[in-house]
Scaffold this motif. Structure first.
Motif, PDB file in Angstrom:
ATOM      1  N   GLU A 112      -4.565  -2.899   6.603  1.00  0.00           N
ATOM      2  CA  GLU A 112      -5.173  -2.705   5.283  1.00  0.00           C
ATOM      3  C   GLU A 112      -5.880  -1.355   5.244  1.00  0.00           C
ATOM      4  OE1 GLU A 112      -5.066  -4.160   2.383  1.00  0.00           O
ATOM      5  OE2 GLU A 112      -3.625  -5.613   3.152  1.00  0.00           O
ATOM      6  N   GLN A 113      -5.958  -0.771   4.057  1.00  0.00           N
ATOM      7  CA  GLN A 113      -6.607   0.520   3.900  1.00  0.00           C
ATOM      8  C   GLN A 113      -8.127   0.378   3.906  1.00  0.00           C
ATOM      9  OE1 GLN A 113      -5.107   3.500   3.907  1.00  0.00           O
ATOM     10  NE2 GLN A 113      -3.143   2.474   4.226  1.00  0.00           N
ATOM     11  N   LYS A 114      -8.801   1.470   4.266  1.00  0.00           N
ATOM     12  CA  LYS A 114     -10.266   1.519   4.225  1.00  0.00           C
ATOM     13  C   LYS A 114     -10.673   1.785   2.780  1.00  0.00           C
ATOM     14  CE  LYS A 114     -14.235   3.721   6.443  1.00  0.00           C
ATOM     15  NZ  LYS A 114     -14.684   4.874   7.265  1.00  0.00           N
ATOM     16  N   LYS A 115     -11.478   0.894   2.213  1.00  0.00           N
ATOM     17  CA  LYS A 115     -11.717   0.874   0.770  1.00  0.00           C
ATOM     18  C   LYS A 115     -13.150   1.248   0.404  1.00  0.00           C
ATOM     19  CE  LYS A 115      -8.565  -3.075   0.462  1.00  0.00           C
ATOM     20  NZ  LYS A 115      -8.344  -3.217   1.901  1.00  0.00           N
ATOM     21  N   PHE A 151     -10.138   2.640  -4.749  1.00  0.00           N
ATOM     22  CA  PHE A 151     -10.259   3.898  -4.017  1.00  0.00           C
ATOM     23  C   PHE A 151     -10.064   3.651  -2.526  1.00  0.00           C
ATOM     24  CE2 PHE A 151     -13.009   4.308  -7.756  1.00  0.00           C
ATOM     25  CZ  PHE A 151     -12.581   5.509  -8.298  1.00  0.00           C
ATOM     26  N   TRP A 152      -9.308   4.531  -1.869  1.00  0.00           N
ATOM     27  CA  TRP A 152      -9.136   4.485  -0.422  1.00  0.00           C
ATOM     28  C   TRP A 152      -9.542   5.824   0.195  1.00  0.00           C
ATOM     29  CZ3 TRP A 152      -3.327   2.746  -0.876  1.00  0.00           C
ATOM     30  CH2 TRP A 152      -3.272   1.394  -1.246  1.00  0.00           C
ATOM     31  N   TYR A 153      -9.831   5.796   1.497  1.00  0.00           N
ATOM     32  CA  TYR A 153     -10.082   7.032   2.245  1.00  0.00           C
ATOM     33  C   TYR A 153      -8.744   7.695   2.568  1.00  0.00           C
ATOM     34  CZ  TYR A 153     -14.947   5.625   3.079  1.00  0.00           C
ATOM     35  OH  TYR A 153     -16.262   5.267   2.929  1.00  0.00           O
ATOM     36  N   ALA A 154      -8.628   8.967   2.192  1.00  0.00           N
ATOM     37  CA  ALA A 154      -7.355   9.668   2.381  1.00  0.00           C
ATOM     38  C   ALA A 154      -7.046   9.938   3.852  1.00  0.00           C
ATOM     39  CB  ALA A 154      -7.370  10.991   1.608  1.00  0.00           C
ATOM     40  N   ASP A 155      -8.083  10.199   4.652  1.00  0.00           N
ATOM     41  CA  ASP A 155      -7.834  10.641   6.030  1.00  0.00           C
ATOM     42  C   ASP A 155      -7.248   9.546   6.915  1.00  0.00           C
ATOM     43  OD1 ASP A 155     -10.136   9.122   6.117  1.00  0.00           O
ATOM     44  OD2 ASP A 155     -11.244  10.482   7.428  1.00  0.00           O
ATOM     45  N   ASP A 215     -14.481   0.188  -2.990  1.00  0.00           N
ATOM     46  CA  ASP A 215     -14.416  -0.403  -4.324  1.00  0.00           C
ATOM     47  C   ASP A 215     -14.688  -1.898  -4.193  1.00  0.00           C
ATOM     48  OD1 ASP A 215     -11.987  -1.653  -3.447  1.00  0.00           O
ATOM     49  OD2 ASP A 215     -10.912   0.175  -3.928  1.00  0.00           O
ATOM     50  N   LYS A 216     -14.563  -2.626  -5.289  1.00  0.00           N
ATOM     51  CA  LYS A 216     -14.885  -4.053  -5.226  1.00  0.00           C
ATOM     52  C   LYS A 216     -13.758  -4.895  -4.637  1.00  0.00           C
ATOM     53  CE  LYS A 216     -13.694  -5.652  -9.901  1.00  0.00           C
ATOM     54  NZ  LYS A 216     -14.252  -6.266 -11.127  1.00  0.00           N
ATOM     55  N   GLU A 217     -12.663  -4.260  -4.231  1.00  0.00           N
ATOM     56  CA  GLU A 217     -11.589  -4.999  -3.565  1.00  0.00           C
ATOM     57  C   GLU A 217     -12.115  -5.672  -2.298  1.00  0.00           C
ATOM     58  OE1 GLU A 217      -7.279  -5.924  -3.444  1.00  0.00           O
ATOM     59  OE2 GLU A 217      -8.859  -5.565  -4.908  1.00  0.00           O
ATOM     60  N   TYR A 218     -13.131  -5.062  -1.667  1.00  0.00           N
ATOM     61  CA  TYR A 218     -13.777  -5.658  -0.486  1.00  0.00           C
ATOM     62  C   TYR A 218     -14.248  -7.080  -0.800  1.00  0.00           C
ATOM     63  CZ  TYR A 218     -17.695  -6.680   2.652  1.00  0.00           C
ATOM     64  OH  TYR A 218     -18.572  -7.295   3.512  1.00  0.00           O
ATOM     65  N   LEU A 219     -14.957  -7.241  -1.922  1.00  0.00           N
ATOM     66  CA  LEU A 219     -15.466  -8.569  -2.281  1.00  0.00           C
ATOM     67  C   LEU A 219     -14.343  -9.475  -2.776  1.00  0.00           C
ATOM     68  CD1 LEU A 219     -17.824 -10.461  -2.505  1.00  0.00           C
ATOM     69  CD2 LEU A 219     -18.327  -9.536  -4.765  1.00  0.00           C
ATOM     70  N   ASN A 242       0.802  -1.233   0.000  1.00  0.00           N
ATOM     71  CA  ASN A 242       0.000   0.000   0.000  1.00  0.00           C
ATOM     72  C   ASN A 242       0.832   1.280   0.000  1.00  0.00           C
ATOM     73  OD1 ASN A 242      -2.223  -1.712   0.079  1.00  0.00           O
ATOM     74  ND2 ASN A 242      -2.473  -1.529   2.290  1.00  0.00           N
ATOM     75  N   GLN A 243       2.131   1.145  -0.140  1.00  0.00           N
ATOM     76  CA  GLN A 243       2.997   2.319  -0.232  1.00  0.00           C
ATOM     77  C   GLN A 243       2.851   2.970  -1.609  1.00  0.00           C
ATOM     78  OE1 GLN A 243       7.088   1.435   0.725  1.00  0.00           O
ATOM     79  NE2 GLN A 243       7.857   3.383  -0.062  1.00  0.00           N
ATOM     80  N   ALA A 244       2.985   4.296  -1.650  1.00  0.00           N
ATOM     81  CA  ALA A 244       2.924   5.020  -2.921  1.00  0.00           C
ATOM     82  C   ALA A 244       4.230   4.868  -3.689  1.00  0.00           C
ATOM     83  CB  ALA A 244       2.637   6.500  -2.670  1.00  0.00           C
ATOM     84  N   PHE A 245       4.123   4.736  -4.997  1.00  0.00           N
ATOM     85  CA  PHE A 245       5.303   4.830  -5.844  1.00  0.00           C
ATOM     86  C   PHE A 245       5.765   6.289  -5.869  1.00  0.00           C
ATOM     87  CE2 PHE A 245       3.040   1.193  -7.922  1.00  0.00           C
ATOM     88  CZ  PHE A 245       4.012   0.226  -7.672  1.00  0.00           C
ATOM     89  N   VAL A 246       7.038   6.509  -6.121  1.00  0.00           N
ATOM     90  CA  VAL A 246       7.546   7.879  -6.244  1.00  0.00           C
ATOM     91  C   VAL A 246       6.793   8.601  -7.354  1.00  0.00           C
ATOM     92  CG1 VAL A 246       9.569   9.294  -6.772  1.00  0.00           C
ATOM     93  CG2 VAL A 246       9.818   7.245  -5.356  1.00  0.00           C
ATOM     94  N   GLU A 247       6.589   7.917  -8.470  1.00  0.00           N
ATOM     95  CA  GLU A 247       5.757   8.397  -9.571  1.00  0.00           C
ATOM     96  C   GLU A 247       4.861   7.238 -10.004  1.00  0.00           C
ATOM     97  OE1 GLU A 247       5.354  11.313 -11.029  1.00  0.00           O
ATOM     98  OE2 GLU A 247       6.860  12.353  -9.797  1.00  0.00           O
ATOM     99  N   PRO A 248       3.634   7.515 -10.438  1.00  0.00           N
ATOM    100  CA  PRO A 248       2.773   6.433 -10.921  1.00  0.00           C
ATOM    101  C   PRO A 248       3.447   5.647 -12.046  1.00  0.00           C
ATOM    102  CG  PRO A 248       1.543   8.488 -10.748  1.00  0.00           C
ATOM    103  CD  PRO A 248       2.983   8.839 -10.534  1.00  0.00           C
TER     104      PRO A 248
END
Length: 292
Positions: free
Chosen positions: A251-254, A236-240, A256-260, A143-149
């Protein structure tokens, strides 16, 4: 916002399939029923949910949610690239220009994550450091961000087959599109993703990753087709809560269909064998997330 009881009550009334011969020749995708006639395509977005390249179940209101979100994003990005839209005559329907789909999906990833065997995290956690032509550094955490997409192209599989993550060079070696087409699609995809990140951030949402599909219109122009920035094509994740959860290894709060997808993976299903029976509670919660 519909409550849980409302969503549970709608499960028997999902849009599972359509049959409208007068609309034209029918092609049935995993989620969309397509009817082609006179250079136009009527696309009816069903409530079918696919994951791991399989049709899994029906989710109340899913088709309407997908179509209306796609409408929003098509309108917000038409200055970046043309699209196939003519009009949206119904919450579940888009009338589109008939296009010839290009057999490559452009996947843009801003974060290293996922549970499928095509996900960046799956490959990375198994020691891969060159993913679809992108050199990845050691020491990244899930779940870490890439330096650039990064862009990780995917082949568009035939019905019943699995998509395959590949590099630009592999795409060109197969001769399915030209280098000029690929580079144009890659440039447009990165601009679309950055626009999506910017708009989603205003709502406190992280657009984690997404995929774009392109086709050639009647004049030979490359245009955006299918959908854009929906819970089917994107994470999609919650930014806050992002930083705190990342630091805690949670795990991040989601939304999207990643939940299922994660529920299915927890049941031991990742695309092979029989699809597990999906409890109504899981269907209703998935619907709630789509609507949210």
């Amino acid at each position: 916002m519909l409550n849980k009881e409302d969503l549970l009550a709608q499960i028997p009334h999902c849009l599972s399939k359509t049959d409208f011969p007068t609309l034209g020749d029918k092609y049935e995708g995993k989620v969309r029923d397509n009817y082609s006639k006179d250079g136009k395509r009527a696309i009816i977005v069903s409530d079918r949910l696919s994951a791991f390249d399989r049709i899994i179940t029906l989710i109340p209101f899913k088709g309407q949610v997908l179509n209306q979100i796609a409408q929003f994003w098509f309108e917000k990005t038409q200055d970046i690239v043309g699209n196939h839209v003519i009009e949206f005559p119904d919450p579940n329907v888009v009338m589109a220009k008939e296009c010839t789909a290009l057999p490559v999906e452009m996947v843009v990833r801003g974060y290293i994550t996922g549970v499928t065997t095509t996900s960046a995290w799956h490959h990375y956690s198994n020691g891969v450091r060159n993913f679809c032509g992108n050199e990845l550094p050691d020491g990244m955490v899930k779940n870490q961000a890439f330096v650039e997409p990064i862009i990780t192209p995917s082949t568009k599989a035939e019905k019943g087959e699995h998509d395959e993550s590949v590099s630009r060079q592999e795409i060109l070696d197969r001769g399915v599109i030209t280098a000029e087409q690929f580079d144009y699609m890659a440039d447009v995809s990165m601009r679309l993703y950055k626009r999506g990140v910017e708009i989603a951030a205003k709502q406190g949402i992280i657009l984690v990753d997404t995929k774009y599909e392109f086709g050639l219109d009647g004049d030979g122009n490359i245009v955006l087709i299918d959908e854009i920035h929906t819970p089917d094509s994107s994470r999609f994740w919650y930014a806050d809560e992002y930083e705190a959860r990342l630091a805690a290894g949670e795990e991040q709060k989601k939304i999207d269909k990643e939940y299922l997808r994660e529920w299915l993976a927890g049941e031991g299903f990742k695309g092979e064998g029989d699809v597990p029976e999906i409890p109504d509670e899981i269907k209703a919660e998935t619907a709630r997330r789509y609507i949210e």
